[in-house]
Design an enzyme around this catalytic site. Structure first.
Site, PDB file in Angstrom:
ATOM      1  N   GLU A  63       0.809  -1.228   0.000  1.00 26.88           N
ATOM      2  CA  GLU A  63       0.000   0.000   0.000  1.00 26.88           C
ATOM      3  C   GLU A  63       0.840   1.275   0.000  1.00 26.88           C
ATOM      4  OE1 GLU A  63      -0.559  -2.622   1.935  1.00 26.88           O
ATOM      5  OE2 GLU A  63      -2.677  -3.200   1.799  1.00 26.88           O
ATOM      6  N   PHE A 125     -11.683  -7.215  13.607  1.00 24.46           N
ATOM      7  CA  PHE A 125     -10.604  -7.690  12.748  1.00 24.46           C
ATOM      8  C   PHE A 125     -10.246  -6.620  11.712  1.00 24.46           C
ATOM      9  CE2 PHE A 125      -9.237  -9.944   8.829  1.00 24.46           C
ATOM     10  CZ  PHE A 125      -7.994 -10.360   9.312  1.00 24.46           C
ATOM     11  N   GLN A 126      -8.969  -6.359  11.572  1.00 28.76           N
ATOM     12  CA  GLN A 126      -8.431  -5.338  10.660  1.00 28.76           C
ATOM     13  C   GLN A 126      -9.040  -3.962  10.913  1.00 28.76           C
ATOM     14  OE1 GLN A 126      -8.380  -6.847   6.559  1.00 28.76           O
ATOM     15  NE2 GLN A 126      -6.354  -7.697   6.986  1.00 28.76           N
ATOM     16  N   LYS A 175     -17.626  -0.458   5.820  1.00 33.10           N
ATOM     17  CA  LYS A 175     -18.108  -1.399   4.808  1.00 33.10           C
ATOM     18  C   LYS A 175     -19.619  -1.303   4.610  1.00 33.10           C
ATOM     19  CE  LYS A 175     -17.295  -6.100   3.191  1.00 33.10           C
ATOM     20  NZ  LYS A 175     -16.748  -7.434   3.506  1.00 33.10           N
ATOM     21  N   MET A 495      24.682   8.137   1.894  1.00 31.64           N
ATOM     22  CA  MET A 495      24.604   9.397   2.638  1.00 31.64           C
ATOM     23  C   MET A 495      24.874   9.153   4.123  1.00 31.64           C
ATOM     24  SD  MET A 495      24.401  12.543   1.954  1.00 31.64           S
ATOM     25  CE  MET A 495      23.426  13.146   0.588  1.00 31.64           C
TER      26      MET A 495
END
Lengths: 599, 172
Positions: A63, A125-126, A175, A495
């Site tokens: 993502e 959940f999630q 949802k 760097m």
């Protein structure tokens, strides 16, 4: 924005699901491509995507990459980039990309799935508190709790993302809101109730600015990403203004391409790894015109020694950027393009003459600084200097004349790309400036290539950064995106190694890139082409082959391992204390503890 | 921030915001995220429809920091208006406090006498306690609480400052 919305039609209002309303709203806001990754909470949107053809979905592998891809898409087109991720880990993975877009003012709308409204707060959940987590990571965010708000929120999100100082906006979508029927309303024509960014500059401030600029003996124009964000017309106006005044012009890292690199009035990039002439001109000027830049600490060096004798004009679309780090005499709130147009008109209308002899003397001084040739390097022997690799890449792409877009990761290679690759047009250069996100370049290049399928898109990378989002090679393969990954491989987080060498007694703590993959085989396993340049004699051939192949390529350019990036303003130092090259490295030893605490 | 004017000043800032979920978190998050002080903060809806809330923030900082605070507040999407009451002419500041004092005998008499002097009202009483209600400037409430401490100050609940400009001009 809520007042004047009306249902599109009564039929739609009854028959569309929330997911369909979202897609319709995206379409009405000009979205053609969405970068995303499915999951439980956003399945209704994926189902609706499956049943339409207006919006193309690009399946990323992580993502974070979806957001960077949307950033690359946005920066190379001037449109709003769009992202779709699921709840919980989908949203938290996107956070780095969102902050990146926030710091660099990139317009992105990110749709995140959420557990159904009745489960919010239950540790479902999630589930994650996405609006809570992303509040400081976005310009604004929304949690849609009522179906009747859905269309309005999507329209408003796009307006907020692209207007004023652009930035990322998150819409958290439970949802049940996506599954339930929802009314569709057209994008509203009315003003937002509370959010009204000022784009037109105040005429009196413009007059003050022009009076200062006309009287300037040692002027400089310092232009940043605000000019790019304003659109190509702002860059054209910047060119017009600089040429009509004869002023020297420098660009920030984010502003590269706003003024043509080839123009003799261009001093190069300024700041920590900027050119000697740009930094000394900033230090020595008597009038500074800042357009769309924010006096970032990479630019100013030590604040109390920054451009000590100049009177400063600062034009920015975000009033909070003005007088934040550096107090200025003439603040101008407005869009860079509108400010430049107003400055040009006022410059023409104002009768007073410029101090041409003083300007000529100023240019003589600048030319003396220029004659130091601060970006010189010596390419000798078989080992490829990283600077030479970027320079040859630039020269060969110029010679081929193809439309070229460059993205980078973060580190030495990024600075060398900024120093040695010249940009003549805006929107051709995408780099992570504010946040400094390793792993930005590959997904950003993906987004650029989607927007410009026929262009040459090159990610100038380091061997460490590229591994941070290497999984996106899979996305390149799936969509046949011929992105070129040009790795300056010095087997170090360069760097970090450079700072350890210069500031930490050469103790290279954890900065060696051990156990690297074979990048040629890695490319092949991702259905791409791998190639390697081990000696200076290989370099041109590999660059030409890389460009010629109509497939994704990883070109592993083995470069000098211990090369440092110069010029460099050590942390806590002033512009006129910059180090030009290895022979002056001792100068870094004088960095105080106060300087060392700076990043 | 080492430039001119390291002098700190207090500022009372009134902010009109859209009364929507999360707006207070945005304001508080801005202060904590950017390291600004909050001395007090009050919030309540103030218009007839309940759509607009007014937040009163008392903060302190250098002039440059206070200007930053105002600019940062103003760019939040649901913020309608930001007003620095301290700088924009004379204004009134009031705070409400509920103060519980527990004691017997002489202490009760002394508590009532002081409350009278401070124009605090008794809003609850038992044989061994009072709850006083008082409004006023923060210093007045501080002074009252200091006097009550030896007498039997048990608990204090304060609202923090609310403020409004003097004269006919309104904020919206």
């Amino acid at each position: 924005m809520s007042a004047a919305t009306k249902p599109a039609s009564t039929a739609d209002a009854q028959t569309m699901s929330g997911a369909e309303v979202v897609l319709r709203a995206l379409k009405d806001n000009g979205v053609e491509v969405i970068f995303g990754y499915p999951g439980g909470a956003v399945l209704p949107i994926y189902d609706a995507l499956f049943q339409q053809n207006a919006i193309r979905h690009i399946l990323v592998r992580h993502e974070q990459a979806a957001v960077h891809a949307a950033e690359g898409y946005a920066r190379s087109t001037g449109k709003v980039g769009c992202v779709l991720v699921t709840s919980g880990p989908g949203a938290t993975n996107a956070v780095t990309g969102l902050v990146d877009a926030l710091m660099d003012s990139i317009p992105v709308v990110c749709l995140t799935g959420q557990v159904p409204t009745h489960l919010i707060g239950n540790d479902a959940f999630q589930e994650a508190d996405t609006t809570g987590i992303t509040r400081p990571a976005t310009k604004h965010n929304y949690l849609v709790k009522k179906s009747s708000d859905l269309a309005r929120v999507v329209h408003e999100a796009f307006y907020v993302a692209r207007s004023g100082r652009p930035g990322p906006v998150v819409i958290d979508l439970p949802k049940d809101i996506l599954i339930n029927k929802a009314p569709y309303t057209e994008p509203p024509q009315t003003e937002h109730r509370s959010y009204r960014p000022q784009t037109k500059p105040d005429a009196e401030q413009i007059r003050k600015a022009v009076r200062l600029l006309k009287a300037a003996r040692k002027p400089i124009v310092y232009a940043g990403g605000g000019v790019i964000n304003s659109g190509p017309e702002a860059s054209r106006l910047l060119g017009e203004f600089v040429r009509m005044t004869g002023f020297p012009c420098t660009n920030t890292l984010m502003g590269l391409g706003a003024f043509p690199a080839q123009d003799p009035l261009f001093l190069g990039m300024l700041g920590m790894h900027g050119t000697y002439e740009a930094n000394l001109a900033m230090h020595g000027c008597d009038v500074m015109l800042n357009i769309g830049a924010r006096f970032d600490d990479r630019v100013t060096g030590r604040l109390n020694a920054f451009s000590p004798n100049s009177r400063k004009i600062h034009a920015d679309i975000d009033p909070s950027s003005i007088n934040k780090n550096v107090p200025v005499e003439v603040p101008i709130v407005g869009d860079a393009g509108e400010v430049l147009a107003a400055l040009i008109a006022e410059w023409k209308a104002d009768g007073t003459a410029q101090d041409k002899p003083a300007l000529a003397a100023w240019w003589r001084q600048i030319d003396e600084w220029r004659s130091k040739d601060c970006l010189r390097y010596r390419q000798e022997g078989r080992i490829i200097k990283p600077q030479h690799a970027v320079k040859r890449l630039y020269e060969i792409t110029r010679e081929l004349g193809r439309e070229t877009f460059i993205t980078t990761e973060v580190g030495q290679h990024q600075m060398w790309a900024a120093q040695y690759f010249g940009f003549d047009k805006p929107n051709r250069w995408m780099t992570s400036g504010g946040l400094g996100t390793m792993g930005y370049g590959l997904p950003a290049a993906m987004g650029v290539q989607i927007a410009h399928p026929d262009a040459l898109v090159i990610d100038i990378a380091g061997e460490a950064s590229i591994l941070m989002n290497i999984q996106e090679m899979g996305t390149l393969a799936q969509y046949r995106l011929p992105v070129k990954v040009f790795i300056l491989n010095n087997e170090y987080m360069g760097m970090v190694r450079q700072w350890q060498e210069l500031l930490h007694g050469g103790r290279y703590s954890e900065s060696y890139s051990a156990a690297l993959p074979d990048f040629v085989k890695l490319a092949e396993s991702f259905h791409a082409v791998g190639m390697r340049a081990e000696t200076a004699d290989d370099l041109d051939r590999v660059i030409r082959e890389m460009i010629a192949v109509d497939k994704p390529v990883i070109a592993d350019i083995c470069v000098a391992k211990d090369e440092n990036c110069f010029p460099m303003i050590p942390s806590g130092a002033a512009h006129n204390e910059m180090i030009l090259g290895p022979e002056q490295e001792g100068g870094v030893a004088g960095v105080t503890d106060e300087g060392k605490v700076l990043v | 921030m080492s430039e001119n004017g390291n002098a700190q000043r207090a500022a009372t800032i009134a902010v009109l915001v859209e009364n929507e979920a999360g707006v207070l978190a945005r304001v508080i998050g801005l202060f904590s995220g950017r390291g600004y002080n909050i001395d007090s903060l009050t919030v309540a809806p103030v218009d007839e429809t309940g759509r607009i809330s007014r937040i009163t923030i008392v903060t302190s900082g250098t002039e440059m920091v206070i200007e930053q605070i105002k600019a940062q507040l103003d760019r939040l999407v649901p913020v309608h208006k930001v007003s620095d009451l301290t700088m924009e002419g004379p204004h009134l500041t009031r705070e409400l406090a509920l103060i519980k004092v527990v004691g017997k005998g002489e202490h009760r008499v002394e508590a009532l006498r002081l409350a009278d002097a401070f124009r605090a009202r008794v809003v609850d009483a038992t044989t061994e306690s009072f709850v006083f209600e008082m409004t006023g400037a923060a210093e007045k409430i501080d002074a009252f609480c200091a006097l009550m401490r030896p007498i039997g100050l048990a608990e204090v609940s304060r609202t923090g400052a609310v403020a409004i400009a003097r004269g006919p001009r309104g904020l919206n």
